[in-house]
Design an enzyme around this catalytic site. Sequence first.
Site, mmCIF file in Angstrom:
data_model
loop_
_atom_site.group_PDB
_atom_site.id
_atom_site.type_symbol
_atom_site.label_atom_id
_atom_site.label_comp_id
_atom_site.label_asym_id
_atom_site.label_seq_id
_atom_site.Cartn_x
_atom_site.Cartn_y
_atom_site.Cartn_z
ATOM 1 N N ASP A 46 -9.437 31.749 -36.726
ATOM 2 C CA ASP A 46 -10.697 32.285 -36.197
ATOM 3 C C ASP A 46 -11.900 32.014 -37.089
ATOM 4 O O ASP A 46 -13.032 32.190 -36.671
ATOM 5 C CB ASP A 46 -10.587 33.793 -35.949
ATOM 6 C CG ASP A 46 -10.077 34.550 -37.172
ATOM 7 O OD1 ASP A 46 -10.244 34.036 -38.292
ATOM 8 O OD2 ASP A 46 -9.515 35.646 -36.995
ATOM 9 N N ASP B 136 -1.959 34.484 -36.661
ATOM 10 C CA ASP B 136 -2.574 35.508 -37.504
ATOM 11 C C ASP B 136 -2.061 36.873 -37.048
ATOM 12 O O ASP B 136 -1.715 37.040 -35.876
ATOM 13 C CB ASP B 136 -4.099 35.486 -37.358
ATOM 14 C CG ASP B 136 -4.707 34.219 -37.929
ATOM 15 O OD1 ASP B 136 -4.199 33.741 -38.941
ATOM 16 O OD2 ASP B 136 -5.685 33.719 -37.341
ATOM 17 N N VAL C 280 0.832 -1.209 0.000
ATOM 18 C CA VAL C 280 0.000 0.000 0.000
ATOM 19 C C VAL C 280 0.863 1.254 0.000
ATOM 20 O O VAL C 280 0.595 2.232 -0.719
ATOM 21 C CB VAL C 280 -0.943 0.009 1.226
ATOM 22 C CG1 VAL C 280 -1.622 1.371 1.372
ATOM 23 C CG2 VAL C 280 -1.992 -1.085 1.093
ATOM 24 N N ALA C 281 1.953 1.220 0.780
ATOM 25 C CA ALA C 281 2.830 2.395 0.890
ATOM 26 C C ALA C 281 3.660 2.602 -0.359
ATOM 27 O O ALA C 281 3.945 3.742 -0.748
ATOM 28 C CB ALA C 281 3.743 2.235 2.107
ATOM 29 N N ILE D 29 3.283 1.079 -3.694
ATOM 30 C CA ILE D 29 2.723 1.051 -5.050
ATOM 31 C C ILE D 29 2.123 2.420 -5.391
ATOM 32 O O ILE D 29 1.219 2.902 -4.714
ATOM 33 C CB ILE D 29 1.638 -0.046 -5.182
ATOM 34 C CG1 ILE D 29 2.290 -1.426 -5.107
ATOM 35 C CG2 ILE D 29 0.882 0.113 -6.496
ATOM 36 C CD1 ILE D 29 1.307 -2.567 -5.078
ATOM 37 N N ASP E 287 -10.614 27.924 -41.195
ATOM 38 C CA ASP E 287 -9.407 27.616 -40.417
ATOM 39 C C ASP E 287 -9.537 26.304 -39.645
ATOM 40 O O ASP E 287 -8.552 25.779 -39.132
ATOM 41 C CB ASP E 287 -9.116 28.742 -39.406
ATOM 42 C CG ASP E 287 -8.633 30.010 -40.085
ATOM 43 O OD1 ASP E 287 -8.026 29.907 -41.159
ATOM 44 O OD2 ASP E 287 -8.879 31.097 -39.540
#
Length: 848
Positions: free
Chosen positions: A594, A325, A278-279, A281, A598
């Site tokens: 925009d 642009d 548990v600690a 992984i 595009d």
Amino acid sequence: MVFYQEDVQTIFKDLKTTEKGLSSAEARKRLQHYGLNTLTHEKKISFFQLFFHQIHDPLIYVLLFACIVSFFIGNIIDAVIILVVILFDAGFGLFQEYKAEKAIQLLQKMREYTSRVLRDGKDVLVHSDTLVPGDVLILEEGDKVPADCRVFSLVDCEVDEASLTGESKAVKKTVETLKKEKLVLGDQSNMLFAGTILVRGKARALVVATGMRTELGKIAQALDTIEQEETPLQKKLKEIGKVLTFLVLIICILIFGIGLYEGFALVEMFLLSVSLAVAAIPEGLPAVVIITLALGLRRMLKRKALIRKLKSVETLGSVSVICSDKTGTLTKNEMTVTHLYHSFREYTVTGSGYSLKGDILLRGKKTEKDVRSLLLIATSCNNATLDLGDPTERALQVLAAKGGVAALDRVSEVPFSSDLKFMTVTDKEGIIYMKGALEVVLSKCSSIEIDGKIRKITSQDKKMILHTNKEFSQKALRVLAFAYGKKDLCFVGLVGMMDPARSEVKGAIALCTKAGIRCVMITGDHELTARAVATQIGIVGEALSGSSLDAFSDTALRKVARHVSIYARVNSLHKARILKALQANGEIVAMTGDGVNDAPALKQANVGVAMNMKGTDVSKDVSDLILLDDNFATIVAAVEEGRVIYANIQKFIKYLIAANLGEVALVFLALVLALPLPLLPLQLLWINLVTDSFPALALGLDPAEKGIMQKKPRDPKESFFSRMHSFFFVSTLLSVAVTLGLFLWYSQYGDLDKARTVCFTALILFELFIVFASRSDEHSFFSLDANGYLYGAVLFSFLLQLVLLYTPLASYFSLVPLTVYDWMLILPLAASGFVFFELQKMLQKHIL
């Protein structure tokens, strides 16, 4: 009412509205009746579902089993502590998910659309979710339809309905009443449906249904969602996590076997192995990424950059070319007409911005009559008002107002597009009025107007016009040409307008140069205008026009693209070719856009950048990043934030894995050497709580490291763990040497609890010191900007450790209080890892 079958006037009457729209008061009243124009979202996950999601993990199930076993064999205290650890772990996970969810909700809120409507007879912008039946919508090319509507006025209107019907071909719309019954949606050509997109022309339409009453609402389809697919980094870390999990489990099984062989109790070894797993992984690696990304996105929002796709944050750190642009992004997009050219005479126009104050002057004297035909085309061939619309067209309306000229009534229109490069309108008498790029307009003219008289245009006339255009362009003026006529057009003149560069852009481009990022300007303007603006803002490189670009093959363009930084007179197809050429050269490209046309380039770009203020809805929908202020400097800020976020994820994981390796190595080596257990199961779980939670997460909030924008872009093929291996090795080696050394030293005195307490405390402090060393591979900790979150997290963890040691809780963990002598021994040894890495950085700096 079946709206496509009904006459428009009948629908207006039924909805108690007119072509001038609703009043604001009536709209508010209807909003209360109909509700917001939004789709109902899926039911939110409850607090308890979120909580149980945290403990839905095989390792937690094993730990719960260990808790139950401990309870039944009489280890009540162990069982309670394990349960508290599980609850704390789940609580912390819940907190992380909550923070991430809040960040995502903020993104959704920022992505709200606006709609152009008539309210109180005026053309205004409102939030799309406040639309009500009876509203009159004004829609143009690129707009997303926000509600179901009946069309009553249009110009060459075509709509992409693929999102609703699956039909890829755009549907041409009409205002005619359709009498046929039970028409499918795709055949209801006088209707506009929510979620579809205007790809050509414009329309005025009456809103007839909103929210869940729309066709989109009826099929419960999400109109607008933030993409939450796993990012490439998450996928990569999930795979790495699986490998690490497998390796840790193998080691834990070995530890379990070795412990049993050496005579340790079965339950004790079971608890130890499970606690160590548990600690050690790192099951939360992918979750760590999403949390750090989400928190980073909040910082981006503050800098006016809205990320639509989490995966693009990773790509931002690798961007090597920004294609932008010119108008509105590199410049202010505040057009002011300053020069006119008519009858071979140059006029100046005073005033600035959209103020009506100003005059038209010829050699210093006020005059308007001489240029009335030019002003008439400027105001008639125009879709803006003085207050609303495209900045170029607004500037032309201001010009006409300064000359006191009003627009003509028109019967038809060909809208402007980047491909056509012109716009025309036709009046009742069949006269066409045109404005557009000089080379396009001039090619259609056979005559010229001089002092109100029309004669055939000559080659000498064209030379003079082109010369004036060149002079205007060299002054960084945007130039439009104007003409009128029935079949063969008559050239009238030129208008030159100024769009000043944004003050912050020059500094942003200089920063890009330092960061190894090349800036490329792409514009539909004349090459000379583009060069003049590029010189002002610091873009250096060759220039290429769209017509010249057409002459290059894809292979030839690849070579040219390495040196060209200014592309002028280009259209959307050119944009796509430029992008492909740069990407073929191995560049990671961020590209702005925009318009509707595009969209393919934005989708193809490594990072597609849309404009919030002047961008169409379709360009925003395919983009990865939206600039809320349409400012080039915001792209650079986003790239910087992208680098910071990626670096912080690396710091977080570097620390997490280094700390966990030390824990596994300590227990494994102790058992191999047939030593007593240096750490007990509950102590391992405590270490996991105080070191793997708050200090680790605080690294994800680290400020930008000095010089982060003076490094070359990150190679996307580079391993995530590059340059980390030596850190893992040295950290693990020192951690084991310090903790095992202290354990052996204290064990000789026969007090095993004291030895474990010292080892346990030393390991926690070693990891708390190492978290500071994880902040940078190059710079000393003392030269870095402060991270208050990290200092607070480390202090909090240390205080928790003190509480554990010096309160009755200590006995439950088999710990004893430490003396001043113990602390004097532990502190310098625990700091050894931090000191080593600090000395290493100093040495590297000295050598370099």
